[in-house]
Enzyme design. Structure first.
Site, PDB file in Angstrom:
ATOM      1  N   GLU A   1       8.595   4.439  10.841  1.00 19.27           N
ATOM      2  CA  GLU A   1       9.889   4.817  11.408  1.00 19.27           C
ATOM      3  C   GLU A   1       9.802   5.205  12.881  1.00 19.27           C
ATOM      4  O   GLU A   1      10.632   4.749  13.683  1.00 19.27           O
ATOM      5  CB  GLU A   1      10.515   5.923  10.555  1.00 19.27           C
TER       6      GLU A   1
ATOM      7  N   SER B   1      -4.587  -1.846  -2.829  1.00 23.89           N
ATOM      8  CA  SER B   1      -5.448  -1.978  -4.005  1.00 23.89           C
ATOM      9  C   SER B   1      -5.018  -3.181  -4.824  1.00 23.89           C
ATOM     10  O   SER B   1      -3.915  -3.705  -4.656  1.00 23.89           O
ATOM     11  CB  SER B   1      -5.374  -0.720  -4.885  1.00 23.89           C
TER      12      SER B   1
ATOM     13  N   ASP C   1       8.373   4.272   0.429  1.00 20.01           N
ATOM     14  CA  ASP C   1       8.959   4.897   1.617  1.00 20.01           C
ATOM     15  C   ASP C   1       9.319   6.327   1.224  1.00 20.01           C
ATOM     16  O   ASP C   1      10.427   6.617   0.783  1.00 20.01           O
ATOM     17  CB  ASP C   1      10.202   4.115   2.053  1.00 20.01           C
TER      18      ASP C   1
ATOM     19  N   ASP D   1      11.094  10.544   5.653  1.00 17.87           N
ATOM     20  CA  ASP D   1      12.170  10.271   6.606  1.00 17.87           C
ATOM     21  C   ASP D   1      12.043  11.221   7.785  1.00 17.87           C
ATOM     22  O   ASP D   1      11.583  12.363   7.647  1.00 17.87           O
ATOM     23  CB  ASP D   1      13.548  10.436   5.959  1.00 17.87           C
TER      24      ASP D   1
END
Length: 807
Positions: A191, A251, A323, A326
């Site tokens: 980000e 992985s 994700d 933030d």
């Protein structure tokens, strides 16, 4: 003999004597620190006798009669082999490296003090289950018993750095679990970097590099069925210091049902891709508490088996690439004590941190936080006056950036793994997963009854308004998290019709899934290859799984190579080396073997194509940040090439508008010139392994002369970030292999054992024969067998240590 010659001879003799004396003294000192692997040790902490067998490979098998004694012994044994590694990990996580390394690690300490892992661990301790407290207390007692009885026999690193370890605590165990979570976080990079790119290139160009995932690429679950600037730089320094600088940080795992197995029982494979290091990241161990056998790998400093099997089930992990972070642009008032939120001013939380810096005294600074989390935008502004440490939070234009991360939430992964370690079936396994929060992982599963399964476990945020790729406005709640995906709605599958499940950090579920998970997927190449092999025949064996874990084929290279060849079609090539390079690619089988020449040519092209596509727009510094974690840029580059995006291929520094194929031809020629300068004009010498080499580096081996003492290698290796046998290198520092399978593991439920291998050995003690005992086996593609039954691993080479209760 002349006087000068005599002086030289005399000095040389003295130096030789001093060197030999130093070697002899050091050898004696180091050998003194080697732990006792046999005999008897009495302690007041035990309820009953514990037997610790060290098999011929140095892997401990701990047999206890109750859980308390088992975890005490695990703490003791792990400290025997890995105490300094454990101490280093807790120092990183708590921001205490500068106490032993000085000002050179202050930036890293400030990063982790700002993240607040210690604060989170302390809060977590207060909210743990009773069972977790019992386990952590027993484990910590085992570590401390070793420390207390070995004050004069500590690992050599403590002597070299001139300090002693503090007492081990429950918080230290929790710190290490959060450190691993941070290492597997990728949003810290994405980000801030993408926001800076947007401000640099504008909306139109920015839209075309938003990462996409091909519609025809593999997903883990074919169809979802709903159930009834500154901060980045500091992180870069931390990851560079500990080897996390390559593409392919992820992985592989896959499992087939008994119907696709030659034995009629499920087969499961897992190989986590992490930075290569010394000692190894994982610690192999077999535990028996009188009821359960549990074998696999643990993380030094934490109790329990993270990846492995017991008598009933087996499991593997890969990173979800969630994700889970933030960033918010906060508005701070003129006093620097309040932030604006929904039209009101709220007090910033203030926490003072004091870092002890070797040779400098104390460094003090304040960490400010909003309701979302810490303000991270000033993470590395610090200075020392001549006598007085000085540091204050600084903001630019009254704005700051705060961060919300799932790793700062309270959760109980110790209890999660306890339940997983003792699970007897799919229902028990899922019960454990409910307590697992961070870092989100793809768990694959198999059991003795023939079942296979998959669960995406961890805390997955739900956003009010989705804005995943750039920084969010912080003065409103429009972009806050509003909850987490309910556990029973997280992606999962049990006994799928395909009779296999494969994960390789690829997209988890198709477009019909109602929640956002991530855009941070790895290139689909590894997932494609695994799925290709698992659908290539009806039945598989352990040997088939071994072969697949060692596979060097790259679908990414296969697809990209065709664009290179096509770019030269109909074009006169005057440079003989370029022409020969094209011929190598035309004859290539896309296997990244260490003796392969086309592999060197392709990867040299790749690094120059990346630079020629992006650096003119981004500038040198932003380009370095953009490709630091190269998994996303590698995806984006292929995306632009496939879409033939002229906006990015045009070199903004020239007056003409370059096309995609022109930049491909230029990059290929640049890559050929690079290899000529590096390896000479004889293309037969351009073997991949000659430039792609693995060196196992100890933290003290980062500087001479300790590199000669602690490090192993270099070793020629094949592979790259897009091959199943991952061997990642940095686009900024090609082509050294710094990342790959940190462990390989295979389970066949027709056998009562575990196939396992790590890059180095069980011991972190440099004079131990188990320091590098698995390296050669690992490099040659071999595996060790970790047996459950004593009679299978006990022989004349086995050592037995008895831990006995006092009295």
């Amino acid at each position: 003999m002349s006087t000068t010659a005599k002086v030289i001879a005399g000095v040389s003799f003295v130096l030789i004597v001093v060197l030999i004396s130093a070697i002899v003294l050091s050898y004696g000192l180091i050998n003194k620190t080697l732990p006792s692997l046999e005999g008897e040790v009495r302690t007041q902490f035990l309820i009953d006798t514990v037997q610790i067998y060290r098999d011929e490979n140095g892997i401990p098998h701990i047999f206890a009669k109750n859980e308390h004694d088992l975890y005490f012994a695990l703490g003791y044994v792990t400290a025997q082999d890995r105490l300094w590694q454990m101490d280093l990990l807790r120092r990183i996580a708590s921001g205490r490296l500068s106490e032993i390394f000085g000002v050179q690690t202050l930036e890293i300490d400030k990063l982790f003090r700002t993240l607040g892992l210690l604060k989170t661990a302390q809060s977590t301790q207060k909210n743990l289950s009773g069972k977790s407290i019992e386990i952590l207390k027993s484990y910590s007692d085992g570590v401390n018993f070793f420390i207390g009885t070995h004050k004069d026999k500590l690992p050599i690193e403590f002597k070299l750095l001139n300090y002693e370890p503090d007492e081990w605590t429950i918080v230290d165990c929790l710190l290490i679990t959060r450190l691993i979570a941070w290492q597997l976080n990728f949003s810290w990079w994405a980000e801030p970097v993408f926001s800076e790119i947007l401000s640099r290139v504008g909306v139109e160009k920015f839209k075309s590099i938003i990462p996409e995932y091909p519609d025809d690429a593999p997903v883990i679950i074919k169809k979802f069925l709903p159930p009834t600037g500154k901060f980045v730089d500091a992180n870069v320094k931390f990851r560079e210091m500990f080897g996390m600088v390559a593409d392919g940080l992820g992985s592989n795992s896959w499992v087939v049902s008994g119907e696709k197995s030659e034995t009629g029982k499920p087969l499961l494979a897992n190989d986590p891709h992490l930075p290569f290091s010394l000692p190894s990241i994982w610690y192999q161990v077999h535990l028996n508490d009188g009821e359960f056998d549990i074998a696999g790998v643990s993380i030094p400093g934490t109790p329990g088996i993270v990846i492995g099997r017991n008598n009933y089930i087996a499991w593997g992990l890969t990173n979800v690439m969630l994700d889970d972070t933030d960033f918010y642009i906060e508005t701070i008032d003129s006093t620097g004590t309040k932030y604006l939120y929904n039209g009101n001013w709220f007090e910033l939380d203030v926490r003072e941190e004091v870092v002890k810096v070797k040779g400098k005294g104390e460094y003090r600074f304040k960490v400010l936080s909003t309701h979302r989390g810490p303000i991270i935008s000033d993470v590395y502004e610090f200075s020392f006056s001549e006598y007085i440490p000085k540091a204050d939070a600084k903001f630019i234009a009254s704005q700051a950036v705060s961060m919300r991360w799932t790793g700062n939430m309270i959760s109980d992964e110790v209890f999660a793994f306890y339940k997983i370690n003792h699970a007897r079936n799919w229902s028990d396994f899922k019960t454990g997963l409910k307590f697992f929060a961070v870092p989100a992982q793809n768990f694959i599963y198999a059991d003795i009854y023939g079942n296979i399964g998959y669960y995406c476990a961890g805390k997955i945020p739900i956003r009010e308004n989705l804005n995943p790729i750039i920084l969010n406005p912080g003065d409103t709640d429009n972009f806050d998290w509003v909850g987490f995906i309910p556990f029973n709605e997280q992606p999962s599958v049990f006994n799928p019709s395909e009779k296999f499940i494969a994960t390789a950090n690829n997209k988890i579920v198709g477009g019909n899934y109602p929640y956002y998970i991530s855009y941070l997927w790895e290139p689909e190449s590894r997932a494609m290859r695994i799925s290709e092999i698992l659908t290539s025949k009806e039945k598989f064996s352990v040997d088939d799984f071994k072969k697949l874990q060692l596979d060097y084929f790259s679908h990414y290279a296969k697809e990209m190579t065709q664009y290179i060849i096509n770019a030269f079609n109909g074009v006169e090539v005057k440079d003989a080396f370029v022409a020969n390079g094209i011929n190598y690619l035309k004859e290539w089988n896309f296997n990244f073997g260490r003796d392969d020449i086309a592999t060197s040519i392709f990867n040299s092209f790749l690094i120059h194509m990346m630079r020629n596509t992006f650096e003119d727009e981004l500038g040198e510094e932003l380009y370095k940040r953009f490709v630091f974690y190269s998994g996303i840029p590698v995806r984006i580059l292929k995306q632009l090439i496939v879409n033939n995006d002229s906006l990015w291929f045009d070199d903004v520094k020239t007056t003409i508008v370059e096309s995609r194929d022109e930049i491909i031809r230029k990059s290929f020629a640049d890559g050929i010139d690079y290899l000529r300068n590096l390896l000479g004009d004889d293309m037969n010498e351009w073997r991949w392994g000659k430039i792609h080499q693995l060196k196992l580096v100890h933290p003290l081996g980062l500087k001479s002369p300790f590199d000669k003492v602690f490090n192993l290698g270099p070793f020629e290796v094949g592979g790259a970030g897009t091959t199943v046998n991952n061997a990642g290198f940095s686009l900024l520092k090609p082509f050294d292999c710094v990342l790959g399978p940190s462990m390989r593991q295979i389970v066949d439920f027709s056998e009562n054992l575990l196939y396992s291998i790590i890059p180095a050995g069980p011991s972190g003690q440099i004079m131990s024969k188990f320091y590098d005992s698995q390296t050669k086996i690992y490099l040659n593609g071999g595996y060790l067998k970790i047996y459950f039954e004593v009679e299978k691993f006990r022989n004349e080479k086995t050592k037995i240590l008895y831990l006995l209760p006092e009295g």
